[in-house]
Scaffold this motif. Structure first.
Motif, PDB file in Angstrom:
ATOM      1  N   TYR A  82       0.748  -1.139  -0.030  1.00 47.84           N
ATOM      2  CA  TYR A  82      -0.054  -0.201   0.174  1.00 47.84           C
ATOM      3  C   TYR A  82       0.900   1.092  -0.101  1.00 47.84           C
ATOM      4  CZ  TYR A  82      -2.830   3.744   1.768  1.00 47.84           C
ATOM      5  OH  TYR A  82      -3.563   4.989   1.936  1.00 47.84           O
ATOM      6  N   ASN A  83       2.094   1.167   0.739  1.00 50.29           N
ATOM      7  CA  ASN A  83       2.902   2.627   0.805  1.00 50.29           C
ATOM      8  C   ASN A  83       3.480   2.624  -0.259  1.00 50.29           C
ATOM      9  OD1 ASN A  83       2.786   1.057   3.696  1.00 50.29           O
ATOM     10  ND2 ASN A  83       2.655   3.198   4.095  1.00 50.29           N
ATOM     11  N   PHE A  84       4.226   1.535  -1.002  1.00 50.30           N
ATOM     12  CA  PHE A  84       4.800   1.561  -2.213  1.00 50.30           C
ATOM     13  C   PHE A  84       3.878   1.922  -3.245  1.00 50.30           C
ATOM     14  CE2 PHE A  84       6.006  -0.771  -6.149  1.00 50.30           C
ATOM     15  CZ  PHE A  84       7.319  -0.498  -6.100  1.00 50.30           C
ATOM     16  N   ASN A  85       2.669   1.682  -3.304  1.00 48.84           N
ATOM     17  CA  ASN A  85       1.753   2.192  -4.568  1.00 48.84           C
ATOM     18  C   ASN A  85       1.458   3.608  -4.201  1.00 48.84           C
ATOM     19  OD1 ASN A  85       1.789  -0.264  -5.743  1.00 48.84           O
ATOM     20  ND2 ASN A  85      -0.069  -0.917  -4.758  1.00 48.84           N
ATOM     21  N   LEU A  86       1.170   4.090  -2.663  1.00 51.34           N
ATOM     22  CA  LEU A  86       0.984   5.288  -2.521  1.00 51.34           C
ATOM     23  C   LEU A  86       2.000   6.432  -2.932  1.00 51.34           C
ATOM     24  CD1 LEU A  86      -1.378   7.077  -1.259  1.00 51.34           C
ATOM     25  CD2 LEU A  86      -0.219   6.734   0.911  1.00 51.34           C
ATOM     26  N   LEU A  87       3.365   5.922  -2.558  1.00 50.88           N
ATOM     27  CA  LEU A  87       4.552   6.658  -2.933  1.00 50.88           C
ATOM     28  C   LEU A  87       4.583   7.071  -4.501  1.00 50.88           C
ATOM     29  CD1 LEU A  87       7.492   5.568  -0.554  1.00 50.88           C
ATOM     30  CD2 LEU A  87       6.616   7.594  -0.771  1.00 50.88           C
ATOM     31  N   HIS A  88       4.109   6.042  -5.329  1.00 47.53           N
ATOM     32  CA  HIS A  88       4.130   6.429  -6.810  1.00 47.53           C
ATOM     33  C   HIS A  88       3.122   7.432  -7.261  1.00 47.53           C
ATOM     34  CE1 HIS A  88       5.917   2.664  -7.009  1.00 47.53           C
ATOM     35  NE2 HIS A  88       6.414   2.792  -8.483  1.00 47.53           N
ATOM     36  N   GLN A  89       2.068   7.526  -6.143  1.00 52.83           N
ATOM     37  CA  GLN A  89       1.152   8.823  -6.626  1.00 52.83           C
ATOM     38  C   GLN A  89       1.598  10.068  -5.814  1.00 52.83           C
ATOM     39  OE1 GLN A  89      -2.772   7.116  -5.104  1.00 52.83           O
ATOM     40  NE2 GLN A  89      -3.155   6.580  -7.304  1.00 52.83           N
ATOM     41  N   ASN A  90       1.964  10.002  -4.879  1.00 53.94           N
ATOM     42  CA  ASN A  90       2.328  11.407  -4.032  1.00 53.94           C
ATOM     43  C   ASN A  90       3.584  11.579  -3.432  1.00 53.94           C
ATOM     44  OD1 ASN A  90       2.426   9.863  -1.752  1.00 53.94           O
ATOM     45  ND2 ASN A  90       0.181  10.225  -0.937  1.00 53.94           N
ATOM     46  N   ALA A  91       4.455  10.839  -4.009  1.00 52.97           N
ATOM     47  CA  ALA A  91       5.757  11.053  -3.424  1.00 52.97           C
ATOM     48  C   ALA A  91       6.064  12.494  -3.600  1.00 52.97           C
ATOM     49  CB  ALA A  91       7.026  10.229  -4.048  1.00 52.97           C
ATOM     50  N   ARG A  92       6.933  13.065  -2.505  1.00 49.74           N
ATOM     51  CA  ARG A  92       7.713  14.465  -2.550  1.00 49.74           C
ATOM     52  C   ARG A  92       9.195  14.182  -3.110  1.00 49.74           C
ATOM     53  NH1 ARG A  92       4.099  16.768  -4.270  1.00 49.74           N
ATOM     54  NH2 ARG A  92       5.180  18.581  -4.051  1.00 49.74           N
ATOM     55  N   LEU A  93       9.451  14.312  -4.185  1.00 52.08           N
ATOM     56  CA  LEU A  93      10.841  14.121  -4.743  1.00 52.08           C
ATOM     57  C   LEU A  93      11.966  14.581  -3.930  1.00 52.08           C
ATOM     58  CD1 LEU A  93       9.974  13.492  -8.659  1.00 52.08           C
ATOM     59  CD2 LEU A  93       9.811  11.865  -6.809  1.00 52.08           C
ATOM     60  N   PRO A  94      13.112  14.143  -3.647  1.00 55.46           N
ATOM     61  CA  PRO A  94      14.408  14.957  -3.434  1.00 55.46           C
ATOM     62  C   PRO A  94      14.819  15.788  -4.296  1.00 55.46           C
ATOM     63  CG  PRO A  94      14.351  12.187  -2.931  1.00 55.46           C
ATOM     64  CD  PRO A  94      13.238  12.585  -3.827  1.00 55.46           C
ATOM     65  N   LEU A  95      14.597  15.310  -5.690  1.00 61.08           N
ATOM     66  CA  LEU A  95      15.149  16.303  -6.789  1.00 61.08           C
ATOM     67  C   LEU A  95      14.115  16.600  -7.889  1.00 61.08           C
ATOM     68  CD1 LEU A  95      18.519  14.290  -7.496  1.00 61.08           C
ATOM     69  CD2 LEU A  95      18.297  16.421  -6.142  1.00 61.08           C
ATOM     70  N   LYS A  96      14.008  17.570  -8.303  1.00 61.55           N
ATOM     71  CA  LYS A  96      13.039  17.712  -9.377  1.00 61.55           C
ATOM     72  C   LYS A  96      13.416  17.145 -10.679  1.00 61.55           C
ATOM     73  CE  LYS A  96      10.569  21.950  -8.560  1.00 61.55           C
ATOM     74  NZ  LYS A  96       9.687  23.116  -9.383  1.00 61.55           N
ATOM     75  N   LEU A  97      12.253  16.567 -11.369  1.00 62.57           N
ATOM     76  CA  LEU A  97      12.501  16.110 -12.719  1.00 62.57           C
ATOM     77  C   LEU A  97      13.015  17.222 -13.808  1.00 62.57           C
ATOM     78  CD1 LEU A  97       9.167  13.940 -12.774  1.00 62.57           C
ATOM     79  CD2 LEU A  97      11.444  13.199 -12.009  1.00 62.57           C
ATOM     80  N   LEU A  98      13.915  16.750 -14.607  1.00 63.45           N
ATOM     81  CA  LEU A  98      14.407  17.767 -15.382  1.00 63.45           C
ATOM     82  C   LEU A  98      14.235  17.243 -16.833  1.00 63.45           C
ATOM     83  CD1 LEU A  98      17.976  18.063 -13.913  1.00 63.45           C
ATOM     84  CD2 LEU A  98      16.003  19.504 -13.576  1.00 63.45           C
ATOM     85  N   LEU A  99      13.585  18.188 -17.766  1.00 63.42           N
ATOM     86  CA  LEU A  99      13.475  17.938 -19.229  1.00 63.42           C
ATOM     87  C   LEU A  99      14.583  17.532 -19.803  1.00 63.42           C
ATOM     88  CD1 LEU A  99      10.914  20.825 -19.835  1.00 63.42           C
ATOM     89  CD2 LEU A  99      10.313  18.440 -19.340  1.00 63.42           C
TER      90      LEU A  99
END
Length: 202
Positions: A82-99
């Protein structure tokens, strides 16, 4: 990259998200990092071997049954899926995604040329929105219109056609940029010009 050869007669460019604008793995590997840290905190299991296993398994075999394999390998209680799947939806990432650098430049050229930019993305809508929120858009976010395929319950081809209809455009005035055969098939089914994102990087 000669952006003009693709868009000189276009009014709108439609993109997928994952592996088109940025590498999907940049999101997933950060989710796995956060999950490994969570397990270390809650179960006192060393995060590093868990993360190493998940990374290797993902890179070799993809996302299929990744939690189950990890749980079996490290004796992790299945309740944590449950926690694994929830992280996929709402994780606060350590690093921003870069284009991708070339994609960023391409999109900036579209804005300068007054072309519309649309994202039509498949996958869990909450997860895809979470990615969008945590991407470094360099100011492009104000020019984006986003459609979530799974939320709308339509095929990509239907969404593409609706976008054309809503903007009073013909198929010759739009371009689809994707990263797989499915995107290509959906675009070509309504006679939209399609290019693979790899073409932008040449």
């Amino acid at each position: 990259m000669d952006v003009n050869q693709y868009v000189k007669d276009k009014q709108i460019v439609i993109f997928e998200l994952d592996d088109v604008l940025f590498p999907e793995k940049d999101y997933l590997l950060q989710v796995y990092y956060l999950f490994a840290q969570f397990i270390e905190y809650t179960e006192q299991k060393n995060a590093q071997p868990i993360l190493g296993f998940m990374r290797a398994e993902y890179e070799n075999n993809g996302v299929e049954k990744l939690f189950e394999k990890t749980a079996k390998q490290f004796g992790i209680d299945l309740k944590y899926e449950y926690n694994f799947n929830l992280l996929h939806q709402n994780a606060r990432l350590p690093l921003k995604l870069l284009l991708y650098k070339d994609m960023l430049e391409f999109m900036q050229e579209l804005v300068v040329g007054r072309k519309q930019i649309v994202i039509v993305t498949a996958g869990d809508p909450e997860q895809q929105l979470n990615k969008i929120k945590q991407t470094e858009w360099n100011g492009l976010e104000q020019y984006l219109t986003v459609y979530f395929v799974d939320e709308l319950g339509q095929s990509k081809a239907e969404i593409f056609q609706n976008i054309l209809n809503n903007n009073n455009l013909s198929v010759n005035q739009a371009l689809v940029v994707g990263a797989n055969k499915f995107d290509e098939q959906q675009a070509k089914s309504i006679n939209l010009q399609y290019i693979g994102s790899i073409e932008i990087y040449k």
